[in-house]
Design a protein around this motif. Structure first.
Motif, PDB file in Angstrom:
ATOM      1  N   ILE A  11       0.824  -1.212   0.000  1.00 15.52           N
ATOM      2  CA  ILE A  11       0.000   0.000   0.000  1.00 15.52           C
ATOM      3  C   ILE A  11       0.856   1.259   0.000  1.00 15.52           C
ATOM      4  O   ILE A  11       0.310   2.361   0.013  1.00 15.52           O
ATOM      5  CB  ILE A  11      -0.982   0.027   1.189  1.00 15.52           C
ATOM      6  CG1 ILE A  11      -0.267   0.287   2.519  1.00 15.52           C
ATOM      7  CG2 ILE A  11      -1.807  -1.237   1.248  1.00 15.52           C
ATOM      8  CD1 ILE A  11      -1.203   0.737   3.616  1.00 15.52           C
ATOM      9  N   ALA A  12       2.158   1.092  -0.008  1.00 19.44           N
ATOM     10  CA  ALA A  12       3.068   2.243   0.007  1.00 19.44           C
ATOM     11  C   ALA A  12       4.234   1.945  -0.924  1.00 19.44           C
ATOM     12  O   ALA A  12       5.292   1.509  -0.499  1.00 19.44           O
ATOM     13  CB  ALA A  12       3.554   2.523   1.422  1.00 19.44           C
ATOM     14  N   VAL A  13       4.022   2.211  -2.207  1.00 26.22           N
ATOM     15  CA  VAL A  13       4.992   1.799  -3.221  1.00 26.22           C
ATOM     16  C   VAL A  13       6.014   2.889  -3.511  1.00 26.22           C
ATOM     17  O   VAL A  13       7.206   2.637  -3.625  1.00 26.22           O
ATOM     18  CB  VAL A  13       4.265   1.389  -4.522  1.00 26.22           C
ATOM     19  CG1 VAL A  13       5.266   0.996  -5.591  1.00 26.22           C
ATOM     20  CG2 VAL A  13       3.297   0.248  -4.249  1.00 26.22           C
ATOM     21  N   ALA A 267      -5.907  -2.627   5.797  1.00 25.67           N
ATOM     22  CA  ALA A 267      -6.911  -1.978   6.646  1.00 25.67           C
ATOM     23  C   ALA A 267      -6.703  -0.478   6.711  1.00 25.67           C
ATOM     24  O   ALA A 267      -7.611   0.266   7.114  1.00 25.67           O
ATOM     25  CB  ALA A 267      -6.866  -2.575   8.049  1.00 25.67           C
ATOM     26  N   PHE A 268      -5.505  -0.026   6.317  1.00 28.18           N
ATOM     27  CA  PHE A 268      -5.185   1.390   6.411  1.00 28.18           C
ATOM     28  C   PHE A 268      -4.937   2.005   5.040  1.00 28.18           C
ATOM     29  O   PHE A 268      -4.289   3.045   4.924  1.00 28.18           O
ATOM     30  CB  PHE A 268      -3.955   1.583   7.304  1.00 28.18           C
ATOM     31  CG  PHE A 268      -4.058   0.865   8.621  1.00 28.18           C
ATOM     32  CD1 PHE A 268      -5.046   1.203   9.536  1.00 28.18           C
ATOM     33  CD2 PHE A 268      -3.179  -0.171   8.936  1.00 28.18           C
ATOM     34  CE1 PHE A 268      -5.156   0.537  10.745  1.00 28.18           C
ATOM     35  CE2 PHE A 268      -3.272  -0.844  10.142  1.00 28.18           C
ATOM     36  CZ  PHE A 268      -4.269  -0.481  11.051  1.00 28.18           C
ATOM     37  N   ALA A 269      -5.459   1.361   3.993  1.00 25.47           N
ATOM     38  CA  ALA A 269      -5.317   1.885   2.639  1.00 25.47           C
ATOM     39  C   ALA A 269      -6.396   2.929   2.371  1.00 25.47           C
ATOM     40  O   ALA A 269      -7.420   2.999   3.054  1.00 25.47           O
ATOM     41  CB  ALA A 269      -5.416   0.746   1.627  1.00 25.47           C
ATOM     42  N   GLY A 270      -6.152   3.735   1.377  1.00 28.16           N
ATOM     43  CA  GLY A 270      -7.160   4.689   0.947  1.00 28.16           C
ATOM     44  C   GLY A 270      -7.170   5.969   1.756  1.00 28.16           C
ATOM     45  O   GLY A 270      -6.305   6.225   2.597  1.00 28.16           O
ATOM     46  N   SER A 271      -8.194   6.773   1.491  1.00 31.29           N
ATOM     47  CA  SER A 271      -8.304   8.090   2.119  1.00 31.29           C
ATOM     48  C   SER A 271      -8.393   7.970   3.638  1.00 31.29           C
ATOM     49  O   SER A 271      -9.196   7.197   4.166  1.00 31.29           O
ATOM     50  CB  SER A 271      -9.556   8.800   1.592  1.00 31.29           C
ATOM     51  OG  SER A 271      -9.717  10.054   2.216  1.00 31.29           O
ATOM     52  N   GLY A 272      -7.559   8.704   4.334  1.00 30.81           N
ATOM     53  CA  GLY A 272      -7.556   8.704   5.789  1.00 30.81           C
ATOM     54  C   GLY A 272      -6.945   7.471   6.407  1.00 30.81           C
ATOM     55  O   GLY A 272      -6.985   7.305   7.632  1.00 30.81           O
ATOM     56  N   GLY A 273      -6.349   6.627   5.595  1.00 26.34           N
ATOM     57  CA  GLY A 273      -5.831   5.359   6.099  1.00 26.34           C
ATOM     58  C   GLY A 273      -4.724   5.514   7.126  1.00 26.34           C
ATOM     59  O   GLY A 273      -4.704   4.816   8.140  1.00 26.34           O
ATOM     60  N   LEU A 274      -3.801   6.420   6.871  1.00 24.11           N
ATOM     61  CA  LEU A 274      -2.692   6.573   7.801  1.00 24.11           C
ATOM     62  C   LEU A 274      -3.139   7.204   9.119  1.00 24.11           C
ATOM     63  O   LEU A 274      -2.538   6.948  10.169  1.00 24.11           O
ATOM     64  CB  LEU A 274      -1.568   7.377   7.156  1.00 24.11           C
ATOM     65  CG  LEU A 274      -0.864   6.680   5.983  1.00 24.11           C
ATOM     66  CD1 LEU A 274       0.299   7.519   5.491  1.00 24.11           C
ATOM     67  CD2 LEU A 274      -0.393   5.277   6.357  1.00 24.11           C
ATOM     68  N   ASP A 275      -4.192   8.009   9.065  1.00 16.99           N
ATOM     69  CA  ASP A 275      -4.752   8.509  10.316  1.00 16.99           C
ATOM     70  C   ASP A 275      -5.369   7.362  11.115  1.00 16.99           C
ATOM     71  O   ASP A 275      -5.248   7.317  12.346  1.00 16.99           O
ATOM     72  CB  ASP A 275      -5.798   9.584  10.039  1.00 16.99           C
ATOM     73  CG  ASP A 275      -5.181  10.865   9.505  1.00 16.99           C
ATOM     74  OD1 ASP A 275      -3.990  11.119   9.788  1.00 16.99           O
ATOM     75  OD2 ASP A 275      -5.888  11.610   8.801  1.00 16.99           O
ATOM     76  N   ARG A 276      -6.014   6.428  10.410  1.00 15.23           N
ATOM     77  CA  ARG A 276      -6.567   5.249  11.097  1.00 15.23           C
ATOM     78  C   ARG A 276      -5.450   4.394  11.680  1.00 15.23           C
ATOM     79  O   ARG A 276      -5.603   3.805  12.757  1.00 15.23           O
ATOM     80  CB  ARG A 276      -7.428   4.413  10.132  1.00 15.23           C
ATOM     81  CG  ARG A 276      -8.678   5.125   9.644  1.00 15.23           C
ATOM     82  CD  ARG A 276      -9.671   4.156   9.004  1.00 15.23           C
ATOM     83  NE  ARG A 276      -9.094   3.402   7.903  1.00 15.23           N
ATOM     84  CZ  ARG A 276      -9.044   3.830   6.654  1.00 15.23           C
ATOM     85  NH1 ARG A 276      -9.516   5.035   6.344  1.00 15.23           N
ATOM     86  NH2 ARG A 276      -8.524   3.085   5.688  1.00 15.23           N
TER      87      ARG A 276
END
Length: 289
Positions: A11-13, A267-276
């Motif tokens: 998820i972080a390429v 589970a932490f992909a997409g918009s706001g994922g890193l905040d989650r």
């Protein structure tokens, strides 16, 4: 309880996203970062994926799967306190002498933080595309591990087996760790036997707590029968449905005897994922970990 961020590389390429997820995971309290592997995804797949009910891999041909060792070398600098692992590396597809060099180099660069999570593979079409024999891949895997450990043990190593055969050679640098930990992935009887024989850890794909408990019990029984301390095999487990109630899930896995929870980065992909991800650290890792 330790927490690993599994499949973080998928998820972080790119440079910025990889840097950010490493920093966020480290700040959140994750102990380790993990990269998965498939060299290619065939356009047509008849092989059955072992971890879904329908036997289909939850990925599309364009799903990014960076090379885990190269990604982890980047992560080693971005997150200097975290351990670095593969979940999983398909060892029979790789040349063991080259892989021994790559892992030792990564261990040197990271200051001795590498763990080798491995599997023998489920995707025959990938083996065919790479020109690697599908048959006897389990035996090939086991011999490759023996050969790499011989190379890591010291100079002038030699090995003579069915798949690997070399006169005295030296592979330098060698790992900082006296022994790069090996984690065996898989839920089969062969995987359990392999974990008992040669591994420092076991990483089944099973997400159901009851079935997971049965697998852990079989590993411990196998270790005991082999005259090995069952506690010498660390237990790693995926955190799947447990995400609905993470605190309860942590306690459930703790009771089973899990040593490290592997939280899927998806589970932490997409918009706001890193905040989650950061919230997971605050609400789960720092509270019940």
């Amino acid at each position: 309880m330790k927490f690993g961020l599994a499949f973080a590389s998928s998820i972080a390429v790119g440079h910025e996203s990889a840097m950010e997820i490493c920093r966020r995971a480290e700040a959140a309290g994750f102990e380790s970062l993990w990269g998965g592997e498939h060299v290619i995804l065939p356009s047509t797949i008849d092989s059955r994926y072992p971890y879904t009910a329908d036997g289909k891999i939850p990925a599309e041909p364009e799903t990014p799967i960076p090379d885990p060792l190269i990604w982890l070398a980047f992560a080693a600098a971005a997150a200097p306190s975290m351990r670095l692992g593969t979940c999983i590396l398909i060892v029979p597809q790789r040349n063991p002498l080259i892989l021994a060099k790559e892992l030792a180099t990564l261990d040197q660069l990271s200051g001795g933080r590498v763990e080798l999570g491995l599997g023998v593979g489920w995707l025959r079409e990938e083996f065919d595309a790479l020109g690697v024999p599908w048959e006897r891949r389990g035996a090939r895997n086991d011999e490759y591990i023996e050969a790499m450990r011989a190379l890591w043990a010291g100079p002038h190593a030699e090995f003579h087996g069915d798949f690997v055969d070399f006169a005295p050679v030296t592979c330098s640098p060698r790992p900082i760790q006296e022994r790069i930990p090996v984690l065996v992935g898989g839920d089969s009887e062969a995987a359990i036997s392999r974990a008992v024989r040669l591994a420092d850890g076991y990483f089944p794909g099973e997400g159901d707590a009851e079935r997971l408990g049965g697998l852990v019990a079989r590993v411990r029984h196998g270790a005991d029968a082999a005259g090995r301390d069952p506690n010498s095999i660390g237990i790693n487990a995926m955190f799947g449905a447990h995400m609905r109630n993470p605190q309860a899930g942590v306690e459930q896995l703790r009771q089973i005897g899990v040593d490290r929870i592997m939280v899927p980065a998806f589970a932490f992909a997409g918009s706001g994922g890193l905040d989650r991800l950061s919230e997971f650290g605050e609400q789960v890792i720092q509270q019940v970990g």
